[in-house]
Design a protein around this motif. Structure first.
Motif, mmCIF file in Angstrom:
data_model
loop_
_atom_site.group_PDB
_atom_site.id
_atom_site.type_symbol
_atom_site.label_atom_id
_atom_site.label_comp_id
_atom_site.label_asym_id
_atom_site.label_seq_id
_atom_site.Cartn_x
_atom_site.Cartn_y
_atom_site.Cartn_z
ATOM 1 N N HIS A 9 39.068 5.574 112.648
ATOM 2 C CA HIS A 9 40.691 5.632 112.315
ATOM 3 C C HIS A 9 40.727 7.303 112.493
ATOM 4 C CE1 HIS A 9 38.137 4.836 108.405
ATOM 5 N NE2 HIS A 9 38.096 6.050 108.570
ATOM 6 N N PRO A 10 42.214 7.713 112.589
ATOM 7 C CA PRO A 10 42.323 9.018 112.525
ATOM 8 C C PRO A 10 42.038 9.999 111.209
ATOM 9 C CG PRO A 10 44.369 7.707 113.105
ATOM 10 C CD PRO A 10 43.073 6.886 112.334
ATOM 11 N N THR A 53 49.836 6.489 102.688
ATOM 12 C CA THR A 53 49.684 5.323 103.545
ATOM 13 C C THR A 53 48.679 5.648 104.679
ATOM 14 O OG1 THR A 53 51.771 4.257 103.017
ATOM 15 C CG2 THR A 53 50.564 3.422 104.803
ATOM 16 N N TYR A 54 47.487 4.752 104.682
ATOM 17 C CA TYR A 54 46.520 4.958 105.656
ATOM 18 C C TYR A 54 46.768 4.052 106.941
ATOM 19 C CZ TYR A 54 43.694 8.299 102.873
ATOM 20 O OH TYR A 54 43.383 9.325 102.427
ATOM 21 N N THR A 55 46.525 4.363 108.118
ATOM 22 C CA THR A 55 46.365 3.485 109.235
ATOM 23 C C THR A 55 45.044 3.262 109.596
ATOM 24 O OG1 THR A 55 48.480 4.419 110.088
ATOM 25 C CG2 THR A 55 47.408 3.096 111.548
ATOM 26 N N TYR A 56 44.674 1.999 109.802
ATOM 27 C CA TYR A 56 43.514 1.551 110.611
ATOM 28 C C TYR A 56 43.529 0.753 111.578
ATOM 29 C CZ TYR A 56 42.388 2.701 105.403
ATOM 30 O OH TYR A 56 41.988 3.051 104.190
ATOM 31 N N PRO A 57 43.423 1.448 112.906
ATOM 32 C CA PRO A 57 43.638 0.736 114.230
ATOM 33 C C PRO A 57 42.849 -0.596 114.380
ATOM 34 C CG PRO A 57 43.207 3.139 114.536
ATOM 35 C CD PRO A 57 42.854 2.743 112.901
ATOM 36 N N ASN A 58 41.720 -0.697 113.806
ATOM 37 C CA ASN A 58 40.826 -1.823 114.031
ATOM 38 C C ASN A 58 40.535 -2.012 115.454
ATOM 39 O OD1 ASN A 58 40.718 -2.516 111.209
ATOM 40 N ND2 ASN A 58 42.774 -3.497 111.489
ATOM 41 N N ASP A 81 44.144 11.148 118.192
ATOM 42 C CA ASP A 81 43.701 12.318 117.919
ATOM 43 C C ASP A 81 42.493 12.771 117.093
ATOM 44 O OD1 ASP A 81 43.032 15.106 117.962
ATOM 45 O OD2 ASP A 81 45.094 15.807 117.645
ATOM 46 N N ALA A 82 41.217 12.443 117.149
ATOM 47 C CA ALA A 82 40.198 12.899 116.305
ATOM 48 C C ALA A 82 40.030 14.029 115.766
ATOM 49 C CB ALA A 82 38.900 11.964 116.926
ATOM 50 N N THR A 83 40.713 15.001 116.803
ATOM 51 C CA THR A 83 40.534 16.566 116.395
ATOM 52 C C THR A 83 41.385 16.801 115.471
ATOM 53 O OG1 THR A 83 42.084 17.344 118.133
ATOM 54 C CG2 THR A 83 39.765 16.772 118.763
ATOM 55 N N ALA A 84 42.218 16.134 114.819
ATOM 56 C CA ALA A 84 43.118 16.508 113.932
ATOM 57 C C ALA A 84 42.883 17.116 112.297
ATOM 58 C CB ALA A 84 44.307 15.517 113.671
ATOM 59 N N GLU A 85 43.435 17.864 111.596
ATOM 60 C CA GLU A 85 43.012 17.862 110.280
ATOM 61 C C GLU A 85 42.972 16.639 109.680
ATOM 62 O OE1 GLU A 85 41.621 20.633 109.517
ATOM 63 O OE2 GLU A 85 41.660 21.876 111.316
#
Length: 580
Positions: A155-156, A182-187, A551-555
């Motif tokens: 996830h992000p 709120t967290y987003t889990y793309p699964n 974007d796994a490079t985000a803060e």
């Protein structure tokens, strides 16, 4: 003497000590008293609970659709045993009335994203002693800092539950990396077993001990149904293991005196409980039929390893570990499970020659060179086996799921990761670091999304450490003993450079085989003391070889750490920052 009478005597003893000392707080107790309290509880009298289930999707016109969930954290009483007074815990639930320990099991579907709003309803003060001399979240206005990490999730970074993204009740105070409730889990990853738990900096050991954890299952019926494994609520169970010690009044015991009290007044390097709980009950039982059952075993203990076996000599058929299946089942009489590790197993009770079977533990504590389990923590639960062999349409398939092999030739980078323990003049640990660095120091592990790396993990401490990387999937491929380890350790302590210290000339000793039931893409790897473990790490989706769809490079980035919680808190944790 009856169990109830023995417990009453212990309660009176503690009340007497408390009164004599003129204090309100639970008094210091010896290990013997904790063993007496645990030993007063008759084993196998409470039925194994099933945790409530929450679906992370809805069905509309025959198709699954995304949903939004809200889960809160509450202070609540919980009964660990028939004969033990109720225990105050922190627990997850959709409301206080339905909150449980462990929390509700979230069931999600691969490819169907889920949004969860995590809310903190906890009081202004913690129920357990805290040590502010280790790097910790300290809210200016009081309260219990928490943040939720989905262990094994892809996830992000903003939804990872970063250790500095903590928050208190009503979001009155938040940590430096908090951005959203709120967290987003793309699964988007393949089917497997995950779990969620608190991850607040410096407080993880206390918050999980207090109860903030629960299971999360990611399913894909189009892939899994054809495997023919045991299924349905009756034949597919979670077993969430957690060792705990209790005062006689039912309250949780956590040490209030550190191993170096002049340095850390409360912190000790490991917490070990005298009682073993499964799904929130101390030494429960489960009545089973003579057929196959599936058990998803999660070790949520702070520091205890479990080497599991069955008293009637039945075997486990291991079908998966952490978030992945194995390529084929592995038949084994024992399974060694570290803190935070998950094993997915099938047991065929039709093959039992007995009418019951105890689930036993033989792992020393601390692992691997500590004390042998006693008559309390050497037992886990009991299966009561029916007398009649029943029709069983489930099976243990010859093949499961295939993933890409671990191939060192794919690796673009090799890194050396070294575990250190620092001791006081008394010989007791004061803290633990990775690569000799603090958590707050800048990231030195900066992989690229889509890459594969080799991590050579060197353990210079006396303990086995369960290594956990957020986001990534990885597996151990070689475990090689360090020869002349004292010379190498002295050099590493001075220079902190494995190449400069000629690690190639030291990592030439005995090779230990990676157990067959661990040969898949995992999110936990056991790192042997005095060895260098070669770990293949993939920063992409292992089942499809695709890059992350975010974007796994985000803060604020991710982290990696030892998952012995007392080590992680002080301060065996480092930033993991992906870069383009």
């Amino acid at each position: 003497m009856k169990m109830g009478g023995k417990l009453e005597i212990i309660i009176l003893l503690i009340i007497f000590i408390t009164g004599a000392a003129g204090i309100r707080a639970p008094p210091p107790v010896t290990e013997q008293i904790l063993q007496m309290v645990a030993g007063s509880l008759k084993m196998y009298v409470d039925h194994l609970p099933k945790m409530p289930k929450i679906y992370g999707y809805s069905m509309k016109d025959g198709s699954p659709k995304p949903v939004n969930l809200t889960l809160g954290m509450y202070k609540k009483k919980w009964k660990f045993h028939r004969d033990l007074p109720a225990t105050t815990l922190f627990v997850f639930g959709t409301c206080e009335e339905s909150a449980t320990f462990p929390g509700p099991t979230i069931e999600a579907l691969q490819g169907v994203p889920l949004r969860v709003t995590w809310l903190n309803h906890l009081p202004r003060r913690h129920i357990l002693p805290l040590d502010r001399t280790i790097p910790s979240a300290v809210p200016p206005h009081g309260g219990v800092p928490t943040v939720v990490h989905l262990h094994g999730g892809v996830h992000p970074p903003q939804s990872d539950g970063h250790a500095f993204a903590w928050f208190t009740a009503g979001f009155r105070d938040v940590g430096s990396t908090w951005t959203q409730p709120t967290y987003t889990y793309p699964n988007v990853q393949g089917p497997g077993n995950l779990w969620y738990h608190d991850h607040a900096v410096g407080l993880t050991r206390a918050n999980l001990l207090a109860g903030l954890l629960g299971a999360y299952v990611l399913r894909n019926p189009s892939v899994e149904t054809s495997l023919g494994l045991p299924s349905g609520d009756e034949f597919d169970h979670h077993l969430i293991l957690a060792d705990r010690s209790f005062y006689a009044d039912g309250s949780l015991f956590m040490n209030a005196t550190g191993d170096n009290p002049s340095i850390h007044p409360e912190w000790q390097p490991e917490y070990f409980g005298e009682a073993v709980t499964v799904n929130g009950k101390a030494w429960p039982f489960l009545a089973v039929r003579r057929r196959r059952y599936r058990f998803r075993i999660i070790n949520s203990s702070n520091a205890r390893y479990f080497n599991l076996s069955l008293s009637n000599n039945l075997h486990f058929y291991v079908i998966g570990s952490d978030t992945s299946y194995l390529s084929k089942p592995v038949k084994t009489p024992t399974v060694l499970i570290s803190p935070a590790e998950t094993f997915d197993v099938v047991i065929d009770f039709a093959k039992s020659a007995t009418s019951d079977a105890e689930l036993l533990n033989s792992a020393p504590y601390p692992y691997p060179n500590g004390s042998a389990p006693n008559g309390l923590n050497g037992k886990v639960m009991k299966f009561v086996i029916g007398s009649r062999v029943e029709s069983d349409e489930s099976r243990i398939p010859a093949r499961l799921l295939n993933y890409p092999k671990a191939d060192k030739r794919e690796a673009s980078v090799k890194r050396y990761i070294t575990f250190y323990e620092y001791d006081s003049a008394t010989g007791n640990p004061t803290h633990l670091y990775i690569n000799g660095k603090r958590f707050e120091d800048p990231a030195t592990e900066t992989p690229r999304p889509g890459s594969t790396e080799v991590w050579e993990v060197i353990n210079l401490t006396p303990d086995n450490h369960p290594l956990h990387l957020h986001l990534a999937n990885f597996q151990a491929v070689r475990v090689r003993e360090l020869v002349d380890a004292a010379t190498f350790t002295n050099c590493m302590t001075k220079y902190g450079d494995a190449v400069k210290c000629n690690v190639a000339a030291h990592a030439v000793g005995r090779t230990v085989a990676v157990p067959k039931y661990e040969r898949t893409w995992k999110n936990m790897v056991k790192i042997e003391p005095g060895y260098m473990t070669t770990v293949m790490v993939k920063f992409k989706l292992v089942d499809t070889n695709a890059t992350y769809p975010f974007d796994a490079t985000a803060e604020p980035g991710y982290v990696y750490h030892c998952h012995i919680l007392d080590h992680e808190d002080n301060a065996m944790i480092r930033p993991l920052k992906l870069i383009n």
